[in-house]
Design a protein around this motif. Sequence first.
Motif, PDB file in Angstrom:
ATOM      1  N   ARG A  92       0.835  -1.201   0.000  1.00  0.00           N
ATOM      2  CA  ARG A  92       0.000   0.000   0.000  1.00  0.00           C
ATOM      3  C   ARG A  92       0.873   1.256   0.000  1.00  0.00           C
ATOM      4  O   ARG A  92       0.666   2.165  -0.799  1.00  0.00           O
ATOM      5  N   SER A  93       1.884   1.266   0.876  1.00  0.00           N
ATOM      6  CA  SER A  93       2.684   2.490   0.954  1.00  0.00           C
ATOM      7  C   SER A  93       3.565   2.650  -0.284  1.00  0.00           C
ATOM      8  O   SER A  93       3.868   3.761  -0.689  1.00  0.00           O
ATOM      9  N   ASN A  94       3.946   1.527  -0.914  1.00  0.00           N
ATOM     10  CA  ASN A  94       4.724   1.629  -2.153  1.00  0.00           C
ATOM     11  C   ASN A  94       3.933   2.302  -3.264  1.00  0.00           C
ATOM     12  O   ASN A  94       4.506   2.924  -4.150  1.00  0.00           O
ATOM     13  N   LYS A  95       2.619   2.131  -3.210  1.00  0.00           N
ATOM     14  CA  LYS A  95       1.792   2.694  -4.280  1.00  0.00           C
ATOM     15  C   LYS A  95       1.632   4.210  -4.133  1.00  0.00           C
ATOM     16  O   LYS A  95       1.168   4.874  -5.054  1.00  0.00           O
ATOM     17  N   LEU A  96       1.974   4.723  -2.974  1.00  0.00           N
ATOM     18  CA  LEU A  96       1.863   6.166  -2.745  1.00  0.00           C
ATOM     19  C   LEU A  96       3.254   6.791  -2.797  1.00  0.00           C
ATOM     20  O   LEU A  96       4.109   6.495  -1.966  1.00  0.00           O
ATOM     21  N   SER A  97       3.479   7.636  -3.787  1.00  0.00           N
ATOM     22  CA  SER A  97       4.795   8.245  -3.944  1.00  0.00           C
ATOM     23  C   SER A  97       5.074   9.223  -2.807  1.00  0.00           C
ATOM     24  O   SER A  97       4.143   9.699  -2.147  1.00  0.00           O
ATOM     25  N   THR A  98       6.350   9.531  -2.617  1.00  0.00           N
ATOM     26  CA  THR A  98       6.716  10.535  -1.620  1.00  0.00           C
ATOM     27  C   THR A  98       6.029  11.860  -1.934  1.00  0.00           C
ATOM     28  O   THR A  98       5.533  12.549  -1.042  1.00  0.00           O
ATOM     29  N   GLU A  99       5.975  12.184  -3.232  1.00  0.00           N
ATOM     30  CA  GLU A  99       5.299  13.430  -3.656  1.00  0.00           C
ATOM     31  C   GLU A  99       3.852  13.416  -3.177  1.00  0.00           C
ATOM     32  O   GLU A  99       3.353  14.406  -2.623  1.00  0.00           O
ATOM     33  N   PHE A 100       3.186  12.282  -3.340  1.00  0.00           N
ATOM     34  CA  PHE A 100       1.781  12.171  -2.909  1.00  0.00           C
ATOM     35  C   PHE A 100       1.661  12.362  -1.398  1.00  0.00           C
ATOM     36  O   PHE A 100       0.793  13.091  -0.919  1.00  0.00           O
ATOM     37  N   VAL A 101       2.566  11.707  -0.657  1.00  0.00           N
ATOM     38  CA  VAL A 101       2.500  11.749   0.810  1.00  0.00           C
ATOM     39  C   VAL A 101       2.679  13.189   1.311  1.00  0.00           C
ATOM     40  O   VAL A 101       1.949  13.654   2.183  1.00  0.00           O
TER      41      VAL A 101
END
Lengths: 498, 498
Positions: A92-101
Amino acid sequence: MKKNYEEYVASMRKIADVNYAAGLLSWDKEVNMPPKGAAIRSQQVATLSGIAHEMFTDKKFVENLETLEKNKKKLKLPQRRNIELSFKSQQRSNKLSTEFVIRNSKIVSEGYHAWLKAREAKDYNLFKESFRKLVEIRKEECELVGYENHPYEALMDQFEPGAKVADLDILFADVKKQLIKFTKKIATYKQVDDSFLKKKYPQQKQWDFGLEILKRIGYDFEGGRQDISPHPFTTNFGSSDVRVTTRVDERNFGSMTWSCIHEGGHALYEQGLPISEYGLPTGNAVSLGIHESQSRLWENNVGRNLPFWEANIDLVKKYFATNLKGVGASKFFKAINKVSPSLIRVESDELYYHFHILIRYEIEKGLLEGTYTVDNLNEIWNAKYKEYLGVDVKNDAEGILQDIHWAYGSIGYFPTYSLGSFYAAQFYAQAKKDIRGLEKQIAAGDSSKLLAWLRENVHKHGGTYTSEQLCKRITGEGLNFKYFMSYARKKYKMVYDM
Amino acid sequence: MKKNYEEYVASMRKIADVNYAAGLLSWDKEVNMPPKGAAIRSQQVATLSGIAHEMFTDKKFVENLETLEKNKKKLKLPQRRNIELSFKSQQRSNKLSTEFVIRNSKIVSEGYHAWLKAREAKDYNLFKESFRKLVEIRKEECELVGYENHPYEALMDQFEPGAKVADLDILFADVKKQLIKFTKKIATYKQVDDSFLKKKYPQQKQWDFGLEILKRIGYDFEGGRQDISPHPFTTNFGSSDVRVTTRVDERNFGSMTWSCIHEGGHALYEQGLPISEYGLPTGNAVSLGIHESQSRLWENNVGRNLPFWEANIDLVKKYFATNLKGVGASKFFKAINKVSPSLIRVESDELYYHFHILIRYEIEKGLLEGTYTVDNLNEIWNAKYKEYLGVDVKNDAEGILQDIHWAYGSIGYFPTYSLGSFYAAQFYAQAKKDIRGLEKQIAAGDSSKLLAWLRENVHKHGGTYTSEQLCKRITGEGLNFKYFMSYARKKYKMVYDM
């Protein structure tokens, strides 16, 4: 795989140490921190959260987890389950980029501040544009994370893993069909008298009484403590240190008493989790719904039931003799179960409560589906309150702005509150079957067999099973709304002499 | 260098966040934690300490620090000083291998447990072999770290950077020469009556009085709080959240009152440190000696002096009217300054106190030089107590085993206690010169100018200067024992009508 698994466990425990330290910083902020400490404290919590995240996404840790996931068939049940769940979080966290976070945390921070201002001004319009961004980024998250049937499932999965919109639709259709009818029927009966609950109940006596009640339900003060905070909550730093907080309202006896029992129920769950699985998914609660089932079971099925007050009427009268002069267990029981529609979710009775959740569920789903937009959402809100509860919302502060969840961009959380009550009713019905004379024991002041039953059937398994598996193991079937209705019918028949 | 320095600052602040989080875990352990939380809590603290250490020894961080050290001439004063001090810490920890650190922590842990048992059994022999290992590894540390003149300096440097054995030898020779003579002289005068201090002083009233006194010396409760713990201490999580603890002994008025003022003095220092330098050496205290100067100045030079009680005699009599009937400021002042030899350091008066430190200093130095060994150290201890204080040590628990420092393998710490008192006397003498009518202000209940003077001269500089530099900036000369003697002569002349 033994060495790989040991490495995984060691890392997970370190991550837990860091997260629990952040948890203590937050607990302290609510309970102890002097006002000037706030700015630095937020920074300290952010640093620890960042470190925990780095550890969880550390290359070596991830590679080891992937190896374990590929070879998980070689592992036995609790181990295999830990790997599956950790791998799932990782994915799940891999699917969310740092930019997104980073973008998300900026939008959330802005949203929270806009909500504070809007609530202060009682004006939804001041929150609207921030809320639009919050909804948009949640929609984006659904697409990034992926889902099987409905985008809402991508969000709910964080709170109630595996929950399906199709199942919730059935549950809330039942709520609408059966509960609305039932509350309308209740409204035709003579209202109960709860005026003595609004007398002045002194702060210190309430506090002492609350501690006594916590002891009586089995909360272990050797592994926990209670403090005062603006909003009651339960937190833990491992299952050997599980803390609750409460608040006292001198003009509202119930405010502290049921917060004590409610948080106490959460805490009993945490205190019963296996310390051997510290830091691992199987050492944690199954889901928020199951967590809430534990708080609601103690708060409502036990704490708002007649047997509990047959046992404790003398105790409560010892503390508040004047206020409760001439009040027996039955009169007390009726007063604490008064049903009447209210605007505020957290002040609601056990029945109308689920209309509050139903409304939020319909709105959240509608926002994701696009059938609702944020533009006139306060009007939609108000119309639903009129339709389901028959009440008029006078301003947005006591309407759409009342809860903090959306201000944090949290969508998909609310249904777990209703799930908690429904699971609680189903579990409690099973406990009554399994424990001969359970309510007689409770009426005699002994709830230890119930606690032992919960320890054995719910607590000790931690996150080993899904909510659905756990429910089937305990009751032989999946979640079924009929247990809640049957519990409610029996209770309110007594309360309203129906 | 600007970008390098910014990177350095960002890392240092993150390290501070982690260390302060560990500090909160420890504070909570003393103040709040339920007993069952202990095992996991120790592990959580160890994890955070490990992470902070990893961050401080991270390759990128170290390389950047080395670059800054090489180019430090390009930096201005506070920046340059930060780099120097951080580089120095780095160098020290580089000299200690991981193998050494692990071996040390094992020896310390064993030593601590052996000490607990030995103290319980009042038998030094049960600690002896562990203490031997502790002394040996400290000697090893001296050689690894290196020193200019004397191995003791390698250890002291952690607590009192730059302290020299030659200087301490002079100081303690003065203590021996002048203070022994002075206490012998005092002993020929009629002893003061302090019996009213041993009456029953109720817990809650002491607590309330302590809070009042903390407010009066200027402790900021918006940026701190006081709690109860077995051993009083001051801790902070940045200068915006500085907490003190105290304890209450109902049969000993002084126990809580002077712990409040003492810890309050430490806390005033921490509250006055520059928050802009959060996480950096210049945002921290200079040394333990200077830290102790702040606690001792408030505890003794202010709090055990006549003007302070001229201001506060009505307050203390408001709380304890019966106990203090007929007691005026002068009688109160005399009672709280009673001089008599005692076996226990922490219960000592202001004068005999320094013999306790002298003994520990002589023993620690002797152990490193090899003139003493651990074999019969309790006998050496007892002989010194007989010689300097004229008291007989009945058992090791009230003798060599009384303090925890050696149990932790901490050698070189004790002298900072005496340094604190001596710095305090010298600073206070200067403050009296700089602030016209200082003691009249204090007698009128106003110590705000003194606090402002300390803020300006000591607190706001944080660790910018060394102890010696700071002392010279403030008083025009290095540390000089004569100020302490002059303060003591003046005070005890009044106390004993000499």
